[in-house]
Scaffold this motif. Sequence first.
Motif, PDB file in Angstrom:
ATOM      1  N   UNK A 227       5.007  -2.830   5.923  1.00 22.85           N
ATOM      2  CA  UNK A 227       4.705  -4.264   5.860  1.00 22.85           C
ATOM      3  C   UNK A 227       4.830  -4.912   7.232  1.00 22.85           C
TER       4      UNK A 227
ATOM      5  N   UNK B  91      -4.710 -24.052   3.682  1.00 22.50           N
ATOM      6  CA  UNK B  91      -4.833 -24.172   2.231  1.00 22.50           C
ATOM      7  C   UNK B  91      -4.691 -25.646   1.859  1.00 22.50           C
TER       8      UNK B  91
ATOM      9  N   UNK C 204       9.302  -3.803   2.986  1.00 17.84           N
ATOM     10  CA  UNK C 204       9.674  -4.914   2.113  1.00 17.84           C
ATOM     11  C   UNK C 204       8.759  -6.100   2.397  1.00 17.84           C
ATOM     12  N   UNK C 205       8.355  -6.769   1.338  1.00 20.11           N
ATOM     13  CA  UNK C 205       7.498  -7.947   1.501  1.00 20.11           C
ATOM     14  C   UNK C 205       7.916  -9.009   0.490  1.00 20.11           C
TER      15      UNK C 205
ATOM     16  N   UNK D 292       8.418 -20.072  -8.931  1.00 18.01           N
ATOM     17  CA  UNK D 292       9.069 -21.356  -9.071  1.00 18.01           C
ATOM     18  C   UNK D 292       8.318 -22.451  -8.326  1.00 18.01           C
TER      19      UNK D 292
ATOM     20  N   UNK E 179       1.551 -29.187  -2.730  1.00 18.15           N
ATOM     21  CA  UNK E 179       2.361 -28.127  -2.119  1.00 18.15           C
ATOM     22  C   UNK E 179       2.744 -28.440  -0.670  1.00 18.15           C
TER      23      UNK E 179
ATOM     24  N   UNK F  30      16.559 -20.758  -0.185  1.00 19.24           N
ATOM     25  CA  UNK F  30      17.432 -19.584  -0.128  1.00 19.24           C
ATOM     26  C   UNK F  30      16.634 -18.352   0.255  1.00 19.24           C
TER      27      UNK F  30
ATOM     28  N   UNK G 295       9.563  -9.872   5.933  1.00 16.10           N
ATOM     29  CA  UNK G 295       8.300 -10.629   6.008  1.00 16.10           C
ATOM     30  C   UNK G 295       8.133 -11.478   4.750  1.00 16.10           C
TER      31      UNK G 295
ATOM     32  N   UNK H 119       5.696 -14.583   2.818  1.00 13.56           N
ATOM     33  CA  UNK H 119       4.544 -15.479   2.755  1.00 13.56           C
ATOM     34  C   UNK H 119       4.913 -16.686   1.913  1.00 13.56           C
TER      35      UNK H 119
ATOM     36  N   UNK I  36       1.840 -22.498   1.059  1.00 17.85           N
ATOM     37  CA  UNK I  36       1.015 -23.098   2.096  1.00 17.85           C
ATOM     38  C   UNK I  36       0.392 -22.067   3.023  1.00 17.85           C
ATOM     39  N   UNK I  37       0.967 -20.851   3.050  1.00 11.67           N
ATOM     40  CA  UNK I  37       0.448 -19.741   3.839  1.00 11.67           C
ATOM     41  C   UNK I  37      -0.736 -19.129   3.074  1.00 11.67           C
ATOM     42  N   UNK I  38      -1.762 -18.691   3.797  1.00 10.83           N
ATOM     43  CA  UNK I  38      -2.956 -18.157   3.130  1.00 10.83           C
ATOM     44  C   UNK I  38      -2.668 -16.861   2.378  1.00 10.83           C
ATOM     45  N   UNK I  39      -1.562 -16.187   2.663  1.00 12.01           N
ATOM     46  CA  UNK I  39      -1.237 -14.957   1.956  1.00 12.01           C
ATOM     47  C   UNK I  39      -0.164 -15.145   0.886  1.00 12.01           C
TER      48      UNK I  39
ATOM     49  N   UNK J 256      -3.579  -7.270   0.176  1.00 11.45           N
ATOM     50  CA  UNK J 256      -3.263  -6.914   1.562  1.00 11.45           C
ATOM     51  C   UNK J 256      -3.489  -5.422   1.818  1.00 11.45           C
TER      52      UNK J 256
ATOM     53  N   UNK K  91      -1.558  -3.128   0.644  1.00 13.92           N
ATOM     54  CA  UNK K  91      -0.252  -2.462   0.694  1.00 13.92           C
ATOM     55  C   UNK K  91      -0.047  -1.567  -0.529  1.00 13.92           C
TER      56      UNK K  91
ATOM     57  N   UNK L  98      -3.396 -17.643  -2.850  1.00 12.07           N
ATOM     58  CA  UNK L  98      -4.118 -18.594  -2.020  1.00 12.07           C
ATOM     59  C   UNK L  98      -5.455 -17.993  -1.553  1.00 12.07           C
ATOM     60  N   UNK L  99      -5.487 -16.690  -1.283  1.00  9.79           N
ATOM     61  CA  UNK L  99      -6.749 -16.039  -0.896  1.00  9.79           C
ATOM     62  C   UNK L  99      -7.768 -16.074  -2.028  1.00  9.79           C
TER      63      UNK L  99
END
Lengths: 212, 493
Positions: free
Chosen positions: A194, A205, B58-59, B65, B71, B86, B97, B99, B102-105, B116, B118, B381-382
Motif C-alpha cells: 500500500x 469531490x 495496511x490501508x 460512520x 462532507x 481517532x 495510509x 483515505x 473528501x479524498x477521491x480515494x 486501487x 490492491x 468517491x471514484x
Amino acid sequence: MEKFTTHTGVGVPLRRNNVDTDQIIPAVYLKRVTRTGFEDALFAAWRGDPSFVLNQEAYSSGSVLVAGADFGTGSSREHAVWALKDYGFKAVLAPRFADIFRGNSGKQGLLAAQVAQEDIELIWKILESEPGTEVTVDLEARTVICGDVVAQFQIDDYTRWRLMEGLDDIGLTLEHESEISDFEAQRQPWRPKTLPAKHLPAVEIEAARPVG
Amino acid sequence: MAGTLAEKVWQDHVVRKGADGVPDLLYIDLHLVHEVTSPQAFEGLRLTGRTVRRPDLTLATEDHNTPTLDIDLPIADLTSRTQIDTLRNNAKEFGVRLHSLGDADQGIVHQVGPQLGLTMPGLTVVCGDSHTSTHGAFGALAFGIGTSEVEHVLATQTLPLAPFKTMAITVDGDLPPGATSKDIILAIIAKIGTGGGQGYVLEYRGEAIRRLSMEARMTICNMSIEAGARAGMIAPDQTTFDYLEGRPHAPEGADWDTAVEYWKTLRSDDDATFDAEVVLQASDLEPFITWGTNPGQGLPLSANVPVPEEIGDDNERTTAERAIEYMGLVPGTPLRDIHVDTVFIGSCTNGRIEDLRSVAKVVKGRKKADDVRVLVVPASARVRLQAEAEGLDRIFLDFGAEWRNAGCSMCLGMNPDQLKPGERAASTSNRNFEGRQGKGGRTHLVSPLVAAATAIRGTLSSLADLDLGEETDLTSFDGTPLAPLDPRLQVQV
C-alpha cells in the motif's frame, strides 16, 4: 486475560434463534472509541420492552446466557462481546455460534459453549419455570449443570487451553517472530504494497447537500 | 495432492504449521482498516508498546460512520467526529495510509481495495468487517475479523486460524433477463440458511458465475457471510485479469506476467474433494427479495408472505411469526403488493458503477413514485466521479432521487441516513436484521433492478412490472457490458 476454569451464575433464557450482532448491540453504539462501558447498549432495542428477559428482576443479575441457534451472526463487531461482558455475562450457551462471534469471544475471555439443542430446551424449561436458577459452566470438564440437567458442551481444544491459561494471542505469536521474518523474506515481488501510495489523479469531490 | 482453491491459497500463507489442536499461523497480505473496529486495536498497541509491523500492507479508509451530505463541514455528531478523528490520529501516529472523507480515494473499504488494484488473486485479505468476503471474488482468501484480531494483524501481520471446511456452490445455466447476481446469492442463502455456511469457505463455480463481471462476482462473495461462511471465493480467470490490469497497484511488466502465470494455477483441481456441495440452476431464478428479518428469509418476488401455520418446524414457525410481526406484514399477502417508503441504492454489496448504470438505465426519463424517498449512495468517491462523468447523476436527480457522497450510509445506519421506526425500505444492501437501517426500520433486500422498479411503482416490483418499451435490451442487465472508462480516471503513479 483472566483465567477461566469454572463459573456459576444466574442463567438467562433467551429463547430466540438467529440473534445477530446488530441485536446484541445496534450500530449507533459503535461510535465509541473505548473498549469498555457498553453495558447500556446490550440488546438495546429489546431493553425498552418490559417483558424482555433482562428486564425481569429474577434474571437481571444473570451471567450465563442461554440462547437459540446461530447466536452472533452478521457483523464482525467485537463490541457484541464487550457489551455482553460489560453487562456481566461470563458464558453464552447456544446450539450453534457464528464463526466470527465465537472467535471474538475466545479472544476476550467470554466462554461460547456449544450445547446440543435438546439440552438447551431442557435448560430453558428449568430457567423459565424457576427464574433465578443458577447454571454452572465447568470448562475443564466441558459440562453445564442446571438443576438436574447435566450436559456436555463443545469448544475447540486450543480456545479452551487459552481461556484456562488466560493467554494473550499476540504474545504467543510473537514468540515465533523469526519465522514471520523468514516468511516475509520469501514474499513474491508481485504481491501488493500500500506504500508508497499509487492512485488515480486527485479530483475534487463535490459535497452533496440536503434537498427539500 | 489435489486441492481446492481455498486450500491452495491457505497453504501458500502458512508461516507456522500447527499441530495437536494448535491452529496454523497464516500470513496476511493485505489489512484493510476503518474507523469503527480499529480504535481499540490501536489503543491496545499503544498500551503494550507495540508498533504496526507492516504499514506498507495496511490501508485505512473512512466509511461506516461518515455523513453522505455536507462532507466539507465538520461532522455534526460529536461522538462520530471523535471516532473519525481517532482514526486520523492513529493513522498519523502509526504511519498507516488513510483515505479520508473528501479524498477521491475515500469510500467503502471493500470498493477501495479492488479499485486501487490492491485486491488480487491468491492474497489473504482481512478487515474488521464481515463483508471482507467481497474480495474473494478475485480468488483471494478474504474474511472479516474482530477488533482483537485487528490488533493481532497490526502487531504481527499474521493470524492463528483454525482450519475450515470447503463447500462448492455450482450455479449452472443462464440467468434469465431481469435476474442478477444479487438474486443468485439471495437464492443461495434462502436455500442453505443463515447458518448453512458456518465453518466453511464457499467456492462459487459454474457457467453462470463464469459469465458474471467482476462487480457482479463481488456482490455474490460479499454476502457469503450472510450464509454464515466467513469467506467466499471465485477462481480467477480472464475477467479477473482484465479488471486488474492497469489499476494503480496492479503488478507491472515482468511481475505482471509472473503473477498471471501463478494466478492461472489458482483453481480447484478437478479431483479435489469438497466437504459439501450445492447446485443451483440459474435459469430457475427470478428476482428474489427478503420478507423477514434475516437474509435467509427470502422468496421470489412472485411469491406471497409466508403463512406461519403452514410451517412444520416449531423453531422456524416461531422465527417466522416474530419476523412477520416485526415487518408489519400480513401472512399470505403477495410480495408485489407491499408498499415501501424508501429505496436505498448503495453499499458494498450493490453500490458500484455497474449497479448505478443498471439503475440509471431503468429510471432514465421517468419519475419516482411520489411518496417514496430514493437515496443513491455510491460505494466510493471514484464511483461517484465515474457516474458523474457518464451523466448518471443527472438521470438520478431528474428521477427525483438524492445523489449522495460515498460511504456505508443506510446499509447500517451509523450515520444520519437511517429509517424511522416503522418505515419500510427496499434496499440493495446485505442485511435485513431488526433495526439494522434504523431503530424500528423494516428492510427488504433487493437487487438494483428491483430497487429501480420499486422506486418507480412504489411497491416491490421487478422489470417485468414496467412497460420498458422496445428499445430497452433486457439481456444487457447482467452486468457484463462495460462502457469504456472515463479518460480522467486513467492511472497516474
